[in-house]
Scaffold this motif. Sequence first.
Motif, PDB file in Angstrom:
ATOM      1  N   ALA A 284       0.821  -1.209   0.000  1.00  0.00           N
ATOM      2  CA  ALA A 284       0.000   0.000   0.000  1.00  0.00           C
ATOM      3  C   ALA A 284       0.854   1.258   0.000  1.00  0.00           C
ATOM      4  N   LYS A 285       1.855   1.313   0.867  1.00  0.00           N
ATOM      5  CA  LYS A 285       2.612   2.550   0.991  1.00  0.00           C
ATOM      6  C   LYS A 285       3.613   2.772  -0.134  1.00  0.00           C
ATOM      7  N   VAL A 286       3.934   1.709  -0.872  1.00  0.00           N
ATOM      8  CA  VAL A 286       4.909   1.854  -1.952  1.00  0.00           C
ATOM      9  C   VAL A 286       4.231   2.066  -3.308  1.00  0.00           C
ATOM     10  N   GLY A 287       2.916   1.889  -3.391  1.00  0.00           N
ATOM     11  CA  GLY A 287       2.201   2.315  -4.580  1.00  0.00           C
ATOM     12  C   GLY A 287       1.909   1.258  -5.625  1.00  0.00           C
ATOM     13  N   VAL A 288       1.894  -0.035  -5.253  1.00  0.00           N
ATOM     14  CA  VAL A 288       1.617  -1.063  -6.261  1.00  0.00           C
ATOM     15  C   VAL A 288       0.184  -1.576  -6.199  1.00  0.00           C
ATOM     16  N   GLN A 289      -0.637  -0.991  -5.336  1.00  0.00           N
ATOM     17  CA  GLN A 289      -2.049  -1.376  -5.270  1.00  0.00           C
ATOM     18  C   GLN A 289      -2.869  -0.333  -6.038  1.00  0.00           C
ATOM     19  N   VAL A 290      -3.366  -0.736  -7.188  1.00  0.00           N
ATOM     20  CA  VAL A 290      -4.064   0.183  -8.089  1.00  0.00           C
ATOM     21  C   VAL A 290      -5.571  -0.015  -7.933  1.00  0.00           C
ATOM     22  N   LEU A 325       6.933  -3.679 -15.405  1.00  0.00           N
ATOM     23  CA  LEU A 325       5.810  -3.692 -16.334  1.00  0.00           C
ATOM     24  C   LEU A 325       4.952  -4.912 -16.019  1.00  0.00           C
ATOM     25  N   VAL A 326       3.635  -4.686 -15.921  1.00  0.00           N
ATOM     26  CA  VAL A 326       2.700  -5.745 -15.553  1.00  0.00           C
ATOM     27  C   VAL A 326       1.676  -5.918 -16.664  1.00  0.00           C
ATOM     28  N   ALA A 327       1.522  -7.162 -17.133  1.00  0.00           N
ATOM     29  CA  ALA A 327       0.511  -7.497 -18.131  1.00  0.00           C
ATOM     30  C   ALA A 327      -0.779  -7.880 -17.420  1.00  0.00           C
ATOM     31  N   ASN A 328      -1.862  -7.178 -17.735  1.00  0.00           N
ATOM     32  CA  ASN A 328      -3.166  -7.447 -17.146  1.00  0.00           C
ATOM     33  C   ASN A 328      -4.109  -8.056 -18.179  1.00  0.00           C
ATOM     34  N   ASP A 329      -5.024  -8.858 -17.690  1.00  0.00           N
ATOM     35  CA  ASP A 329      -5.974  -9.569 -18.541  1.00  0.00           C
ATOM     36  C   ASP A 329      -7.299  -8.813 -18.578  1.00  0.00           C
ATOM     37  N   SER A 330      -7.597  -8.193 -19.708  1.00  0.00           N
ATOM     38  CA  SER A 330      -8.850  -7.487 -20.005  1.00  0.00           C
ATOM     39  C   SER A 330      -8.963  -6.112 -19.370  1.00  0.00           C
ATOM     40  N   VAL A 331      -7.924  -5.661 -18.686  1.00  0.00           N
ATOM     41  CA  VAL A 331      -7.861  -4.278 -18.212  1.00  0.00           C
ATOM     42  C   VAL A 331      -6.490  -3.718 -18.583  1.00  0.00           C
ATOM     43  N   ARG A 332      -6.292  -2.426 -18.381  1.00  0.00           N
ATOM     44  CA  ARG A 332      -5.067  -1.779 -18.837  1.00  0.00           C
ATOM     45  C   ARG A 332      -3.830  -2.362 -18.150  1.00  0.00           C
ATOM     46  N   ASN A 333      -2.713  -2.395 -18.866  1.00  0.00           N
ATOM     47  CA  ASN A 333      -1.438  -2.818 -18.301  1.00  0.00           C
ATOM     48  C   ASN A 333      -0.877  -1.729 -17.400  1.00  0.00           C
ATOM     49  N   PHE A 334       0.009  -2.125 -16.488  1.00  0.00           N
ATOM     50  CA  PHE A 334       0.620  -1.182 -15.549  1.00  0.00           C
ATOM     51  C   PHE A 334       2.098  -0.983 -15.879  1.00  0.00           C
ATOM     52  N   ARG A 346      12.226   4.746  -1.522  1.00  0.00           N
ATOM     53  CA  ARG A 346      11.728   4.614  -2.888  1.00  0.00           C
ATOM     54  C   ARG A 346      10.268   4.179  -2.890  1.00  0.00           C
ATOM     55  N   LYS A 347       9.578   4.506  -3.973  1.00  0.00           N
ATOM     56  CA  LYS A 347       8.201   4.066  -4.172  1.00  0.00           C
ATOM     57  C   LYS A 347       7.967   3.884  -5.667  1.00  0.00           C
ATOM     58  N   PHE A 348       6.799   3.340  -6.005  1.00  0.00           N
ATOM     59  CA  PHE A 348       6.400   3.206  -7.399  1.00  0.00           C
ATOM     60  C   PHE A 348       5.213   4.112  -7.689  1.00  0.00           C
ATOM     61  N   GLU A 349       5.257   4.735  -8.865  1.00  0.00           N
ATOM     62  CA  GLU A 349       4.103   5.463  -9.385  1.00  0.00           C
ATOM     63  C   GLU A 349       3.608   4.726 -10.618  1.00  0.00           C
ATOM     64  N   GLU A 350       2.318   4.386 -10.636  1.00  0.00           N
ATOM     65  CA  GLU A 350       1.751   3.683 -11.782  1.00  0.00           C
ATOM     66  C   GLU A 350       1.470   4.714 -12.872  1.00  0.00           C
ATOM     67  N   GLN A 351       2.245   4.666 -13.967  1.00  0.00           N
ATOM     68  CA  GLN A 351       2.182   5.673 -15.029  1.00  0.00           C
ATOM     69  C   GLN A 351       1.926   5.045 -16.398  1.00  0.00           C
ATOM     70  N   GLY A 352       1.307   3.870 -16.411  1.00  0.00           N
ATOM     71  CA  GLY A 352       1.094   3.193 -17.679  1.00  0.00           C
ATOM     72  C   GLY A 352       0.283   3.996 -18.668  1.00  0.00           C
ATOM     73  N   TYR A 353      -0.802   4.625 -18.209  1.00  0.00           N
ATOM     74  CA  TYR A 353      -1.647   5.353 -19.155  1.00  0.00           C
ATOM     75  C   TYR A 353      -0.966   6.614 -19.698  1.00  0.00           C
ATOM     76  N   PRO A 354      -0.480   7.532 -18.864  1.00  0.00           N
ATOM     77  CA  PRO A 354       0.126   8.745 -19.444  1.00  0.00           C
ATOM     78  C   PRO A 354       1.372   8.489 -20.274  1.00  0.00           C
ATOM     79  N   LEU A 355       2.082   7.368 -20.022  1.00  0.00           N
ATOM     80  CA  LEU A 355       3.306   7.092 -20.765  1.00  0.00           C
ATOM     81  C   LEU A 355       3.095   6.137 -21.940  1.00  0.00           C
ATOM     82  N   GLY A 356       1.855   5.723 -22.177  1.00  0.00           N
ATOM     83  CA  GLY A 356       1.554   4.935 -23.372  1.00  0.00           C
ATOM     84  C   GLY A 356       1.733   3.440 -23.228  1.00  0.00           C
TER      85      GLY A 356
END
Length: 624
Positions: A284-290, A325-334, A346-356
């Motif tokens: 939760a605190k590192v940002g991988v729960q979308v 990079l995470v491949a998702n089934d029937s929803v957007r990739n991360f 350090r933390k992660f920011e999920e930026q799959g959509y703005p970065l294409g």
Amino acid sequence: MKRPYLLLVLIAVAVTGTGGFFVVRWLNAPKAERTQITPDAPRARTATVNVPAITFTDVTDASGVRFRHHAGYSGHKLLPETMGGGVACFDYDNDGKPDILFVNGRTWPGFDAPAAAPTLRLFRNTGGFAFEDVTARVGLDKVMYGMGVAVGDFDNDGFADVFVSCVGKHHLFRNVGGKTFADVTDAAGVGGAGELPNVSRDEFLAWKPPIPFGSSATFVDYDGDGKLDLFVCHYVTWSPAIDRSINSTLEGGRRTFVQPRDFDGSLCALYRNVDGKRFEDVSAKVGVQVTEKEGTDASARVRPVGKALGVVLCDPDGDGWPDLLVANDSVRNFFFHNVPNPDGTRKFEEQGYPLGAAYADNGVARAGMGIDWAEFAPGRVAAVVANFTDEPLTFLEKDRNRLAFSDVAQGVGLIGPSRTALKFGTLFFDYDNDGRQDLLVCNGHIEPEIGVIKATQTHAQPVQLYWNTGDAHCYFEPVGADRAGAALFKPQVGRGCAVADLDGDGDLDLVLAANGGEARVLRNDAPKANHFVRLDLRGDGAKSNRSAIGAQVTVEAGGQKLQRQISGGRGYLSQSELVLTVGLGSLTTADRVTVRWPGKAAGAETWTNLEADRTHVLKQGEGK
């Protein structure tokens, strides 16, 4: 277009089934601004492609590797029964020969079990392409509904440890001196949120509380402290009662396996390695729960977005911090971008959509399964995502001047050839040692009776192999049985796959896993015209993890630069060997090898004039 006509069009598309599903996904897609890249346009080749003739020989029977995956088929068509299990190639006893570990399923609680309980299976490489089953001897004869596997030395003692994701409780096995494995799951704190209930058959089929549904996993030192952390994908929110409440039938009322779009999503997990013994759940605190809200009011339900099946480590911005990079089934990739916190952590920011990286070129989420990352041409890197039938491979190239991605599958020659198959495992590997990364895709449908629904589809399907031409007009050329041997293309219900130099001859062999079927081992019988170097990287266990997962390697030879990385888990539910095999073509020397070690204080080292056709052990602290 006037609104009434738009409504009619949407209704017309919706009643066609799949088209309606795509429209709904498109309408619900995030509308935030995203980076745009113009993909390379497809261009006609200027000459006939001369694919090399290299035979893959099925040596399964002769090798002593005998493994049949147990899917737990119950007759009730529960979703996990379709997903298969992974395979890992790694040298568990440090004898210089890669061994093979298969992940197995199990019989569901309350159902009749086979006489010999299905367990993990470890085959020790004894040399000469011969293997012995040492599962019981090393203590891995454990029953679980296993899915994915990740290998890495989490305690930095010099021996590779094993994590297995499961439907139910996950398992972590510590390698004790290359002789046995100890289940340290509870002490390490990585078992997850629950396990399969110990109940009767009827109670299990009626079980409503969600059961964790793990999939791919990878070890990764995300915070650069020299200790391997653990990232775990989870697929959907699942239980037998949820599954059986969803109506999905064939003609005549027979039940089919339910598709993932009918389930709620789930959350990825990240476990931080505290001291080489214990892990802390920092998801939760590192940002991988979308998550997303289902509405705009304060009481709207917050739901998990991900339906994660594949993950791969990468560093597209070249800053030395591993991204995912995470491949998702029937929803957007991360795309989880590794960024600093103000306090220096350090933390992660999920930026799959703005970065294409979230979608393919049509802006619609596909059914992603496996994923891999590599340099496919000089200075050009990309991720390949294996998708469902009627969806081609997604080929996300990183822009050469900035952190952004675009699907260029059409420009590299993959759109048409990859569309029809139902794709799971996918790997970049240089099978002819010419220095260019080729591509393998492992295929198989989820529905045994798919022929009743769609005559053009079969349950078992052949793999696809693409040779990297090196020609910018069209990089990937499909390879047929006439150039790679008929054995490679024998249909199977393909899922996980891995590569390793199993016989020590310098070319990469294949291990193919099948859902509910026999695994296969294929020997690469490439002619020895091309040369190679094998690079066995060993971190110091202080600044860098001993497995060197996350290391970036540059090989300079004959005026060329080849970029490689040490990945953890990749493909689908699987892990290939950590030793790098780098093809040199006709060259007999690697002039210069530069290793940028993982870890915030690790730095880079170089080795020069490495002789071809042998394995070089590169230890941190011994380079220049």
